[in-house]
Write an enzyme that holds these catalytic residues in place. Structure first.
Site, PDB file in Angstrom:
ATOM      1  N   CYS A  45       0.833  -1.213   0.000  1.00  0.00           N
ATOM      2  CA  CYS A  45       0.000   0.000   0.000  1.00  0.00           C
ATOM      3  C   CYS A  45       0.863   1.257   0.000  1.00  0.00           C
ATOM      4  O   CYS A  45       0.540   2.249  -0.663  1.00  0.00           O
ATOM      5  CB  CYS A  45      -0.904   0.024   1.232  1.00  0.00           C
ATOM      6  SG  CYS A  45      -2.090  -1.319   1.303  1.00  0.00           S
TER       7      CYS A  45
HETATM    8  C1  BEZ Z   1       0.582  -4.595   1.893  1.00  0.00           C
HETATM    9  O1  BEZ Z   1       0.188  -3.476   1.561  1.00  0.00           O
HETATM   10  O2  BEZ Z   1       1.756  -4.895   1.800  1.00  0.00           O
HETATM   11  C2  BEZ Z   1      -0.374  -5.602   2.425  1.00  0.00           C
HETATM   12  C3  BEZ Z   1      -1.506  -5.197   3.113  1.00  0.00           C
HETATM   13  C4  BEZ Z   1      -2.377  -6.154   3.614  1.00  0.00           C
HETATM   14  C5  BEZ Z   1      -2.110  -7.486   3.410  1.00  0.00           C
HETATM   15  C6  BEZ Z   1      -0.987  -7.879   2.688  1.00  0.00           C
HETATM   16  C7  BEZ Z   1      -0.124  -6.925   2.182  1.00  0.00           C
END
Ligand code: BEZ
Length: 217
Positions: A45
């Protein structure tokens, strides 16, 4: 809710990192890109938010406004504090300057109204949804990615180009089309009408497959 192309985008009023907004009023006559992120302070994210901020001029050129929803906020902080603290990390690590709104949605009302939570993936966090909304407030595109896969925002820009072009002209865009490339004349246009509608020329490959240079450049 299972939101589909052509449906009206649910309106909402929410607190965001840039103040309270009424979604439809905030969009005005522009295009909207509403996207969900599973959680603040997560790696994928963080890269996505930074990328979108760094593509600011590209979204602006297309009269498209971006806003972001993340329901996974940092414990001990209010949702807005969490978003605000996270943006600092995003800017530091991605060389960005995030200035689009991050929405507070503590009861997941907005996430649920857009069907951003896919319970068999996670019943608490959203997947990576993208909704492109037209100036008529209708949903023009719905995409869902799993949390493990970051999105390609050049593809989102490409789709906006296609949506804006095909809203204005009787064309469709072929596989892998990019701005500037030839388009397909929609089947509803009789072949004899093509020269009048598309004076730049056309090619008949099959009676159902007719191409023309992109008409709006
Ligand atoms: C991420 O943004 O890396 C992420 C967020 C939630 C679950 C898995 C990855």
């Amino acid at each position: 809710m299972d939101l589909k192309i052509g449906d009206e985008a649910p309106n909402f009023t929410a607190n965001t990192t840039v103040g309270e907004i009424n979604f439809h009023e905030w969009l005005g006559s522009e295009w909207g890109v509403l996207m969900s992120h599973p959680a603040d302070f997560t790696p994928v994210c963080t890269t996505e938010i930074g990328r979108v901020a760094n593509l600011k001029e590209d979204f602006a050129k297309r009269n498209a406004k971006v806003l972001v929803l993340s329901v996974g906020t940092k414990p001990g902080l209010t949702p807005l504090q969490s978003h605000t603290e996270w943006i600092k990390d995003v800017n530091e690590t991605q060389g960005s300057s995030v200035d689009f709104p991050l929405i507070e949605d503590p009861d997941k009302e907005i996430a649920n109204s857009y069907g951003m939570i896919h319970p068999n993936a996670s019943d608490t966090l959203t997947v990576r949804s993208v909704f492109i909304i037209g100036p008529d407030k209708k949903v023009k595109l719905v995409i869902s990615y799993p949390a493990s896969t970051g999105r390609n925002f050049v593809e989102i820009l490409r789709v906006i180009d296609s949506l804006q072009l095909t809203a204005e002209y009787q064309v469709a865009t072929p596989v892998d089309w990019k701005h500037g490339e030839d388009c397909i004349v929609v089947p509803a246009v009789p072949t004899e009408d093509i020269p009048g509608k598309f004076p730049k020329g056309h090619t008949i490959i099959k009676d159902y497959l007719r191409t023309t240079p992109q008409p709006n450049i």
